[in-house]
Design an enzyme around this catalytic site. Structure first.
Site, mmCIF file in Angstrom:
data_model
loop_
_atom_site.group_PDB
_atom_site.id
_atom_site.type_symbol
_atom_site.label_atom_id
_atom_site.label_comp_id
_atom_site.label_asym_id
_atom_site.label_seq_id
_atom_site.Cartn_x
_atom_site.Cartn_y
_atom_site.Cartn_z
ATOM 1 N N GLY A 1 -8.929 -11.185 41.902
ATOM 2 C CA GLY A 1 -7.622 -10.761 41.379
ATOM 3 C C GLY A 1 -7.640 -9.327 40.863
ATOM 4 O O GLY A 1 -8.695 -8.735 40.650
ATOM 5 N N ASP B 1 5.275 3.458 -12.226
ATOM 6 C CA ASP B 1 6.590 3.246 -11.619
ATOM 7 C C ASP B 1 6.856 1.740 -11.671
ATOM 8 O O ASP B 1 5.927 0.936 -11.801
ATOM 9 C CB ASP B 1 6.560 3.756 -10.164
ATOM 10 C CG ASP B 1 7.732 3.244 -9.360
ATOM 11 O OD1 ASP B 1 8.873 3.494 -9.781
ATOM 12 O OD2 ASP B 1 7.514 2.584 -8.322
ATOM 13 N N ASP C 1 9.719 -0.571 -9.668
ATOM 14 C CA ASP C 1 9.996 -1.330 -8.437
ATOM 15 C C ASP C 1 9.014 -0.976 -7.323
ATOM 16 O O ASP C 1 8.786 0.199 -7.042
ATOM 17 C CB ASP C 1 11.407 -1.033 -7.937
ATOM 18 C CG ASP C 1 12.466 -1.558 -8.872
ATOM 19 O OD1 ASP C 1 12.867 -2.713 -8.710
ATOM 20 O OD2 ASP C 1 12.850 -0.809 -9.801
#
Ligand code: GDG
Length: 734
Positions: free
Chosen positions: A31, A509, A511
């Site tokens: 193949g 910081d 979030d």
């Protein structure tokens, strides 16, 4: 350490194994994949991991041992599969779910949980077999849709191994892929790889679109940020073993060669003087190849242009494939009936319009067919690439012949000099076939030469090399990213400096650094664990603990009402120090009333977005919007607000899925500077995750410990994965 090797993984090993009366025969298979990988596989101590084609039930332990020893000589390692595995993983999930779905045959797609579970288990078997072979420094290359989960399964146990994945079939558009119940699992499975390859750019962009929409990951051109890694996605159109086909055709055309029986039969129909021509099609018997369509279109052609009756013959080779899956049984029946009907309708004493072979032919006969065909009619309704089209071109040593190729084959993207058709249009079919049959030799040659040039240069070996080179290059990409990872050694160094220090500034910081992002910013309230952590840092009299955020004063006031921490809000407008609020910057806000209606039009036109009104800024959040639409809108928004920004001394900040417009005279960096000047600190530590935090990193003294949360480009010294790791690190400090 042994020499690094490449481990190739595919469903089937590149071997034909047969056992008769306990006698074992092993031969290499021919193949395209086996050929392309040949040099990779034989190089050094390369290994190929895959299934032998024989189930556990067919082997007794003694025989299995024998097989394993024999295939080891071919540098192959077997993954042992049971009959049930093959039934549910291969014939089931791979070929009744993934294959039809990825080829846009939704009506053929079944979603069976049991088969999915077996697919997961069998993928694990493959991954385990690979893991057993892995040594440090090795590279793994996983192939195709049967093994979509294998990359992640390997990465989980061997994070430092470089893994490539190549998909040989199309990747469908998001609208198809999103119907798939296990869509996230499959995408995550693929993302275990460092490089993901497709045949065409279209499949690549379909994949990236699903990555953005389903997993909501950040995609930057063709790079995906995922956990602490960057994954590259690219297209590598697979080629063929050009030389092998070319040489076989040369040999075949040599006058002294004896002709095969098939060739003699083919010759009976070929007669250039009488304008008798052969049209060829070769495919696996698969519904994606458009076989019934082709036959019906040929019938339409004969009815539309009856002058071609007795002049043309369609030679159709259909190779049996997956013949125990119901749709394939149906397809075979339909094809038989159609051929029968058309031959019945048109045949004359001396002419049968369609010659139909349902079998696999030896390579030499394949060459007989390719070299005899005046026209190759390759018209799949969907095809990842299609190597037959390329093989036909490689056998045209006289540079004559015409290739008609479906636009729906991946190969069409690079074979522009073929006659491209939409296989669903009978008119297109019939007219193009007529054009091909009438094409002047000079035009045939010009087109063929162009096609050959490209195929010769980019052959299958080159394809494999290019993929491996690109895979190798990802190693450097990973190194750049992980070089700054905060290691345990770094953490203990920071801890010991922290302990020695007398006056510390700890700037955090909020979030994305101490808490994880959620769809609603109000959900990010501090939890008890966080309070405890911050309390511990706060009570230490050597610490000046400051939470610094773009959030507004009111929110932080509410959240930290009973807590004595120092706070900087609104990107640095307000500072709460010893429970007193002072204004660090005096700002104008009249521009906000003018900008708000503009932002509102963006919200109206972009579902899933909203505006957050702060005291000194306006933020447009697009976390839950369609990622591609959001990308267009952010560009639009930038253009719209640019003039306003310049006149009002404003700036536009791009945060994590948010765009914020605020005064240029304020940022976390300026606030950081002010804090730094208040005292003579001998230890400064700053944590932040997004763009706005980069201002703090910029202002930090060079010996400060600056840490970026997440793996994006940064000016910080270190990187850490997520808020969970930040919290764990801070906990260790006390
Ligand atoms: C999948 C994707 C993608 C055919 N008949 C005989 C025979 N063949 C050989 C051909 C060719 C191969 O089989 C078929 O390859 P294709 O590419 O056309 O199609 P799939 O099998 O569907 O392959 C496809 C490919 O993977 C590679 O990525 O191109 O899109 O679907 O090489 O020569 N060989 C022999 N006898 C035959 O009768 N010896």
């Amino acid at each position: 350490m042994s020499n690094p090797k490449t481990i190739i993984v595919s469903n089937r090993l590149p071997l034909q194994i047969s056992i008769e009366d306990d006698k074992l025969e092993v031969s290499p298979s021919v193949g395209g994949l086996a050929t392309g990988m040949k040099s990779v596989h034989s190089e050094g101590n390369g290994v190929w991991v895959g299934w032998t084609g024989i189930t556990d039930e067919e082997l007794n332990p003694k025989l299995r041992d024998k097989v394993e020893k024999r295939i080891a000589e071919e540098q192959c390692v077997a993954v042992n599969l049971t009959e049930n595995d093959i039934e549910e993983y291969y014939l089931g999930f791979s070929n009744k779910t993934l294959w039809p779905l990825f080829h846009y045959f939704m009506e053929y797609t079944v979603f069976e949980t049991k088969e999915w579970e077996t697919y997961v288990q069998v993928n694990q078997k493959f991954a385990d077999a690979v893991i057993e072979q892995i040594n440090e420094g090795d590279t793994v290359w996983v192939h195709d849709y049967q093994l979509l989960l294998v990359p992640q399964m390997i990465k989980a146990k061997k994070p430092n191994i470089t893994i490539g994945f190549f998909l040989h079939i199309p990747f469908p558009s998001y609208e198809i892929f999103r119907t798939f119940p296990w869509r996230s699992e499959v995408l995550e499975g693929m993302l275990g790889a460092d490089l993901i390859g497709f045949h065409t750019y279209d499949y690549e962009r379909h994949f990236l679109s699903s990555i953005k929409r389903i997993l909501r990951l950040d995609v930057n051109f063709n790079e995906i940020s995922y956990h602490n890694r960057v994954i590259k996605v690219d297209s590598f159109p697979m080629g063929i073993d050009y030389q092998k086909f070319w040489e076989a055709a040369l040999k075949h055309n040599n006058e002294t060669e004896e002709k095969s029986d098939l060739q003699k039969r083919l010759d009976e129909h070929i007669d250039p003087k009488q304008n008798k021509k052969l049209i060829l099609s070769i495919d696996r018997m698969d519904y994606t190849k458009g076989i019934p369509n082709r036959i019906k279109a040929f019938e339409y052609f004969l009815n539309t242009y009856p002058e071609y009756k007795e002049k043309v013959r369609l030679v159709m080779l259909a190779v049996p494939s997956r013949s125990n899956v119901p749709q394939y049984i149906k397809l075979k029946r339909e094809t038989d009936e159609l051929v029968g009907r058309i031959n019945g309708q048109f045949a004359t004493v001396s002419w049968t319009p369609i010659w139909y072979f349902y079998r696999s032919l030896p390579f030499d006969n394949l060459i007989d067919l390719y070299t005899s065909a005046d026209v190759a009619l390759i018209t799949p309704v969907r095809d990842g690439m299609n190597l037959v089209a390329k093989e036909y071109v490689a056998t045209r040593t006289n540079t004559d012949g015409v290739l008609i190729l479906s636009e729906m084959a991946g190969a069409a993207k690079e074979m522009n000099e073929a006659l491209l058709i939409n296989p669903n249009s009978y008119d297109d079919f019939a007219d193009t076939l007529k054009r091909a049959l009438q094409m002047p030799l000079a035009e045939q040659k010009t087109r063929m030469k162009f096609l050959q040039k490209r195929l010769k240069r980019y052959d299958v070996e080159k394809w494999a090399k290019e993929f491996l080179n690109a895979l190798n290059a990802t190693k450097e990409l990973q190194e750049v990213i992980v070089a700054k990872e905060l290691t345990e050694a770094d953490a203990s160094k920071i801890k010991s400096d922290y302990e020695k220090a007398q006056k510390r500034l700890v700037l955090l910081d909020y979030d994305g650094t101490l808490t994880t992002f959620t769809d609603n910013p109000q959900d990010a309230k501090p939890d008890n664990e966080l309070f405890q952590l911050l309390d511990t840092l706060e009570v230490d009299s050597k610490n000046n603990l400051v939470l610094i955020s773009g959030r507004d004063k009111e929110t932080f006031k509410k959240w930290f009402k009973n807590k004595p921490y120092n706070l900087v809000t609104d990107h640095g407008v307000w500072l709460r120090h010893n429970n007193e609020w002072v204004e660090l910057e005096r700002l104008k806000t009249d521009w906000m009333t003018r900008l708000l209606p503009i932002l509102e039009t963006f919200v109206d036109r972009t579902p899933g977005t909203f505006i957050e009104r702060k005291n000194y800024s306006l933020a447009w959040h697009y976390r839950t919007a369609d990622p591609e639409l959001a990308q267009i809108r952010t560009t639009e928004l930038k253009t719209v607000v640019t003039s306003m920004i310049a006149n009002n001394d404003l700036s536009l900040l791009e945060g994590n899925k948010v765009m914020e417009i605020k005064s240029s005279n304020v940022n976390k960096g300026r606030a950081t500077n002010k804090l730094l000047m208040e005292a003579d600190y001998d230890f400064v530590m700053i944590f932040g995750d997004d763009w706005t935090d980069e201002y703090m990193f910029e202002e930090a003294p060079s010996d400060a410990y600056t840490v970026k949360v997440g793996y994006k480009k940064t000016k910080a010294r270190y990187q850490i994965k997520s808020p969970i790791q930040v919290r764990a690190f801070l906990k260790e400090l006390d």
